[in-house]
Design a protein around this motif. Structure first.
Motif, PDB file in Angstrom:
ATOM      1  N   VAL A  37       0.802  -1.185   0.265  1.00  0.00           N
ATOM      2  CA  VAL A  37       0.033   0.308  -0.128  1.00  0.00           C
ATOM      3  C   VAL A  37       0.666   1.159  -0.372  1.00  0.00           C
ATOM      4  O   VAL A  37       0.677   2.791  -0.504  1.00  0.00           O
ATOM      5  N   ALA A  38       1.632   0.757   0.596  1.00  0.00           N
ATOM      6  CA  ALA A  38       2.575   2.597   1.204  1.00  0.00           C
ATOM      7  C   ALA A  38       3.362   2.989  -0.688  1.00  0.00           C
ATOM      8  O   ALA A  38       3.801   3.837  -0.897  1.00  0.00           O
ATOM      9  N   GLN A  39       4.243   1.708  -1.161  1.00  0.00           N
ATOM     10  CA  GLN A  39       5.114   1.760  -2.881  1.00  0.00           C
ATOM     11  C   GLN A  39       3.514   1.973  -3.615  1.00  0.00           C
ATOM     12  O   GLN A  39       4.239   2.861  -4.398  1.00  0.00           O
ATOM     13  N   GLU A  40       2.886   1.781  -3.725  1.00  0.00           N
ATOM     14  CA  GLU A  40       1.686   2.274  -4.617  1.00  0.00           C
ATOM     15  C   GLU A  40       1.318   3.448  -4.043  1.00  0.00           C
ATOM     16  O   GLU A  40       1.381   3.940  -5.270  1.00  0.00           O
ATOM     17  N   ARG A  41       1.214   4.173  -2.931  1.00  0.00           N
ATOM     18  CA  ARG A  41       1.195   5.498  -2.707  1.00  0.00           C
ATOM     19  C   ARG A  41       2.112   6.527  -3.636  1.00  0.00           C
ATOM     20  O   ARG A  41       2.159   7.749  -3.986  1.00  0.00           O
ATOM     21  N   LYS A  42       3.413   5.370  -2.620  1.00  0.00           N
ATOM     22  CA  LYS A  42       4.157   6.670  -3.081  1.00  0.00           C
ATOM     23  C   LYS A  42       4.596   6.989  -4.884  1.00  0.00           C
ATOM     24  O   LYS A  42       4.567   7.260  -5.494  1.00  0.00           O
ATOM     25  N   GLY A  43       4.148   5.567  -5.649  1.00  0.00           N
ATOM     26  CA  GLY A  43       3.494   5.792  -6.918  1.00  0.00           C
ATOM     27  C   GLY A  43       2.874   6.796  -7.346  1.00  0.00           C
ATOM     28  O   GLY A  43       3.042   7.212  -8.436  1.00  0.00           O
ATOM     29  N   GLU A  44       1.618   7.184  -6.771  1.00  0.00           N
ATOM     30  CA  GLU A  44       0.816   8.219  -7.275  1.00  0.00           C
ATOM     31  C   GLU A  44       1.210   9.221  -6.825  1.00  0.00           C
ATOM     32  O   GLU A  44       0.914  10.148  -8.047  1.00  0.00           O
ATOM     33  N   VAL A  45       2.192   9.956  -6.123  1.00  0.00           N
ATOM     34  CA  VAL A  45       2.831  10.714  -5.545  1.00  0.00           C
ATOM     35  C   VAL A  45       3.761  11.280  -6.815  1.00  0.00           C
ATOM     36  O   VAL A  45       3.256  12.053  -7.193  1.00  0.00           O
ATOM     37  N   GLN A  46       4.206  10.218  -6.983  1.00  0.00           N
ATOM     38  CA  GLN A  46       5.605  11.066  -7.994  1.00  0.00           C
ATOM     39  C   GLN A  46       5.440  10.694  -9.397  1.00  0.00           C
ATOM     40  O   GLN A  46       5.125  11.951 -10.012  1.00  0.00           O
ATOM     41  N   GLN A  47       3.626   9.794  -9.832  1.00  0.00           N
ATOM     42  CA  GLN A  47       2.721  10.401 -11.460  1.00  0.00           C
ATOM     43  C   GLN A  47       2.469  11.326 -10.903  1.00  0.00           C
ATOM     44  O   GLN A  47       2.543  12.885 -12.330  1.00  0.00           O
ATOM     45  N   GLY A  48       2.196  12.948 -10.055  1.00  0.00           N
ATOM     46  CA  GLY A  48       1.490  13.727  -9.431  1.00  0.00           C
ATOM     47  C   GLY A  48       2.887  14.580  -9.743  1.00  0.00           C
ATOM     48  O   GLY A  48       2.347  16.037 -10.547  1.00  0.00           O
ATOM     49  N   VAL A  49       3.505  14.989  -9.478  1.00  0.00           N
ATOM     50  CA  VAL A  49       4.877  15.593  -9.014  1.00  0.00           C
ATOM     51  C   VAL A  49       4.997  15.673 -11.168  1.00  0.00           C
ATOM     52  O   VAL A  49       5.698  16.516 -11.670  1.00  0.00           O
ATOM     53  N   GLY A  50       4.862  14.030 -11.933  1.00  0.00           N
ATOM     54  CA  GLY A  50       5.366  14.158 -13.182  1.00  0.00           C
ATOM     55  C   GLY A  50       4.365  15.330 -13.915  1.00  0.00           C
ATOM     56  O   GLY A  50       4.485  15.768 -15.515  1.00  0.00           O
ATOM     57  N   LYS A  51       3.206  14.766 -13.450  1.00  0.00           N
ATOM     58  CA  LYS A  51       1.722  15.901 -13.549  1.00  0.00           C
ATOM     59  C   LYS A  51       2.473  17.499 -13.643  1.00  0.00           C
ATOM     60  O   LYS A  51       2.010  18.141 -14.450  1.00  0.00           O
ATOM     61  N   ILE A  52       2.657  17.527 -12.502  1.00  0.00           N
ATOM     62  CA  ILE A  52       2.573  18.834 -12.041  1.00  0.00           C
ATOM     63  C   ILE A  52       4.339  19.694 -13.276  1.00  0.00           C
ATOM     64  O   ILE A  52       3.565  20.740 -13.505  1.00  0.00           O
ATOM     65  N   LYS A  53       4.888  18.785 -13.043  1.00  0.00           N
ATOM     66  CA  LYS A  53       6.447  19.277 -14.180  1.00  0.00           C
ATOM     67  C   LYS A  53       5.925  19.713 -15.303  1.00  0.00           C
ATOM     68  O   LYS A  53       6.565  20.297 -15.467  1.00  0.00           O
ATOM     69  N   GLY A  54       5.001  18.593 -15.616  1.00  0.00           N
ATOM     70  CA  GLY A  54       4.506  18.340 -17.658  1.00  0.00           C
ATOM     71  C   GLY A  54       4.176  19.689 -17.180  1.00  0.00           C
ATOM     72  O   GLY A  54       4.273  21.305 -17.970  1.00  0.00           O
ATOM     73  N   ALA A  55       3.080  20.101 -16.658  1.00  0.00           N
ATOM     74  CA  ALA A  55       1.978  21.338 -16.860  1.00  0.00           C
ATOM     75  C   ALA A  55       2.848  22.975 -16.297  1.00  0.00           C
ATOM     76  O   ALA A  55       2.625  23.825 -17.237  1.00  0.00           O
ATOM     77  N   VAL A  56       3.997  22.767 -15.222  1.00  0.00           N
ATOM     78  CA  VAL A  56       4.887  23.633 -15.392  1.00  0.00           C
ATOM     79  C   VAL A  56       5.463  23.703 -16.339  1.00  0.00           C
ATOM     80  O   VAL A  56       5.187  25.259 -17.162  1.00  0.00           O
ATOM     81  N   GLY A  57       5.940  23.465 -17.430  1.00  0.00           N
ATOM     82  CA  GLY A  57       7.167  23.130 -18.313  1.00  0.00           C
ATOM     83  C   GLY A  57       6.392  23.086 -19.781  1.00  0.00           C
ATOM     84  O   GLY A  57       6.746  24.564 -20.635  1.00  0.00           O
ATOM     85  N   ASN A  58       5.090  23.306 -19.727  1.00  0.00           N
ATOM     86  CA  ASN A  58       4.211  23.512 -20.837  1.00  0.00           C
ATOM     87  C   ASN A  58       3.991  25.373 -20.923  1.00  0.00           C
ATOM     88  O   ASN A  58       3.760  25.760 -21.552  1.00  0.00           O
ATOM     89  N   ARG A  59       3.775  25.905 -19.446  1.00  0.00           N
ATOM     90  CA  ARG A  59       3.893  27.353 -19.024  1.00  0.00           C
ATOM     91  C   ARG A  59       4.667  28.004 -19.454  1.00  0.00           C
ATOM     92  O   ARG A  59       4.705  29.865 -19.326  1.00  0.00           O
ATOM     93  N   VAL A  60       5.955  27.324 -19.394  1.00  0.00           N
ATOM     94  CA  VAL A  60       7.555  27.766 -19.323  1.00  0.00           C
ATOM     95  C   VAL A  60       7.728  28.839 -20.572  1.00  0.00           C
ATOM     96  O   VAL A  60       7.627  28.230 -21.263  1.00  0.00           O
TER      97      VAL A  60
END
Length: 60
Positions: A37-60
């Motif tokens: 469960v902990a590892q699954e949650r870690k993966g979900e957070v990592q994917q969220g970070v990737g989405k944020i990086k993508g959104a910020v990168g697209n706006r720069v």
């Protein structure tokens, strides 16, 4: 590039977490289920970070 790396790592952690959970349930090992469960949650957070990086990168 960081977006893709985080997303892939996140997916891998989610899959590994799900496998650990299934193994823990099959062997009646609550600790292994918890690790999964902990590892699954870690993966979900990592994917969220990737989405944020993508959104910020697209706006720069």
């Amino acid at each position: 590039m960081g977006q893709l790396k985080d997303t892939v790592k996140g997916i891998a952690n989610e899959v590994a977490g799900n496998v650990k959970q299934a193994a823990g349930r099959a062997t009646n090992d609550p600790a292994k289920v918890g690790e999964g469960v902990a590892q699954e949650r870690k993966g979900e957070v990592q994917q969220g970070v990737g989405k944020i990086k993508g959104a910020v990168g697209n706006r720069v």
